[in-house]
Design an enzyme around this catalytic site. Structure first.
Site, PDB file in Angstrom:
ATOM      1  N   ASP A 131      53.054  43.433  47.791  1.00 23.73           N
ATOM      2  CA  ASP A 131      52.140  43.617  48.608  1.00 23.73           C
ATOM      3  C   ASP A 131      50.884  42.280  48.393  1.00 23.73           C
ATOM      4  OD1 ASP A 131      50.905  44.548  45.984  1.00 23.73           O
ATOM      5  OD2 ASP A 131      50.303  46.408  47.012  1.00 23.73           O
ATOM      6  N   TYR A 191      47.548  40.190  47.645  1.00 24.43           N
ATOM      7  CA  TYR A 191      46.496  40.027  46.746  1.00 24.43           C
ATOM      8  C   TYR A 191      45.423  41.377  47.058  1.00 24.43           C
ATOM      9  CZ  TYR A 191      48.827  35.726  45.249  1.00 24.43           C
ATOM     10  OH  TYR A 191      49.754  34.849  44.877  1.00 24.43           O
ATOM     11  N   PHE A 240      52.284  35.225  48.240  1.00 20.98           N
ATOM     12  CA  PHE A 240      52.096  34.265  46.816  1.00 20.98           C
ATOM     13  C   PHE A 240      51.113  33.407  47.604  1.00 20.98           C
ATOM     14  CE2 PHE A 240      56.118  35.620  45.777  1.00 20.98           C
ATOM     15  CZ  PHE A 240      56.193  36.406  44.730  1.00 20.98           C
ATOM     16  N   HIS A 248      59.869  38.255  37.852  1.00 23.81           N
ATOM     17  CA  HIS A 248      58.839  37.914  38.733  1.00 23.81           C
ATOM     18  C   HIS A 248      57.891  36.877  38.111  1.00 23.81           C
ATOM     19  CE1 HIS A 248      55.206  38.534  41.134  1.00 23.81           C
ATOM     20  NE2 HIS A 248      55.926  39.091  42.067  1.00 23.81           N
TER      21      HIS A 248
END
Length: 251
Positions: A72, A74, A85, A199
C-alpha cells in the site's frame, strides 16, 4: 468542493480491460467505502485522490512490460505519489525519510551494473512500461495497511487477472509474501516471467531462501538484469533503470 472517488478517474483503456467489473457489487462496495473515507476527512488520505490511479495513467495497457507489485502507499507525510515504491525527487537519498526499500532497490541496481538511483522518483520507469502497482491504492496518514479492507483487493485482483490474459510475456517482480500471494492469478496467464524474492525493505531484504540482497549486501537477486534480458528475448526494448545504463549492458 469535496473529493470524489469515481471510475472516471481510471483511464479508458484500463476500464475496457476491466470490462463488466464496474457493474459488480465488489466495485460498488469499494466506491462506497472510499467515498465514506473521503467524506470524513480527505486530508488524511494518501496519495491525494487524483493520484489513486496514477500508475494506470502513466502506463497504458498496451505499453506494460514489467509489473512491480507493492503493498500500500507510503503512510508518512510527503512520500506517496500513486506509484509503488516511488517518492518525490527532492527527497535526498541520504535523508532519514528516504525509504529503506528504495535504498535497497538502489543497491541492487548498482550491484547489477546499472548504477545507483539518482533519486527515488520512479515516474520514468512507469513511462517506459513498468507498472508500479500497489495492491491497495490508498492509506490513512500514519497508519500502514489502514485501507486494505476497503475493497481494493477485488479491483487489483481483477486487473491482474485481466492483464495476464491479454498480455503474454510480461515480467512480474514479486517482492515479499504479500506480492507473492498474487502468484495464482499471474499463473493463469501465458508466458509470464515471475521473479520472486524477499521484500526490499528493512532487514527483511536478506531473509527467506530467496533474498532480495544476499547477506552482506554484495550480491543482488538480479531481477533488473533478468527482466531486461527477458524483454530483449521477446523482441521488446529493455528498461533504462538508471539514466544511460541499459544501452551499454544490453546492446
Amino acid at each position: 468542493m469535496k473529493a470524489l472517488f469515481s471510475k472516471d478517474d481510471i483511464p479508458n483503456d484500463w476500464q475496457e480491460l476491466l470490462g463488466d467489473y464496474f457493474n459488480s457489487t465488489d466495485w460498488q462496495s469499494l466506491e462506497k467505502n472510499l467515498q465514506s473515507v473521503l467524506d470524513l476527512d480527505p486530508n488524511t488520505v494518501r496519495p491525494e485522490p487524483r493520484n489513486f490511479f496514477k500508475a494506470l495513467k502513466l502506463c497504458p495497457v498496451n505499453s506494460v512490460k514489467v509489473v512491480i507489485l507493492g503493498q500500500d502507499p507510503y503512510h508518512s507525510p510527503g512520500l506517496a505519489q500513486g506509484l509503488a515504491f516511488s517518492i518525490p525527487a527532492e527527497i535526498a537519498v541520504n535523508s532519514r525519510t528516504f525509504p529503506s526499500s528504495l535504498r535497497n532497490i538502489s543497491k541492487a541496481l548498482a550491484l547489477e551494473g546499472f548504477g545507483a538511483l539518482h533519486n527515488g522518483d520512479l515516474h520514468d520507469w512507469a513511462k517506459q512500461g513498468v507498472l508500479l502497482l500497489n495492491t491497495a491504492l490508498s492509506v490513512k496518514l500514519g497508519e500502514a495497511g489502514s485501507h486494505t479492507n476497503l475493497g481494493w483487493k477485488s479491483l487489483i485482483d481483477m486487473l491482474i487477472t485481466a492483464l495476464v490474459k491479454q498480455k503474454p510475456n510480461l515480467v512480474w517482480m514479486l517482492w515479499g509474501g504479500h506480492a507473492q500471494s498474487k502468484l495464482p492469478l499471474i499463473e493463469s496467464g501465458l508466458g509470464q516471467l515471475v521473479l520472486q524474492s524477499s521484500h526490499p525493505s528493512g532487514l527483511g531484504v536478506y531473509k527467506t531462501g530467496r533474498p532480495f540482497l544476499e547477506p552482506g549486501g554484495k550480491v543482488s537477486c538480479g531481477h533488473f538484469t533478468k527482466a531486461n534480458q527477458w524483454l530483449i528475448d521477446h523482441q521488446a526494448s529493455p528498461i533504462q533503470w538508471v539514466d544511460g545504463t541499459w544501452t551499454d549492458l544490453f546492446s
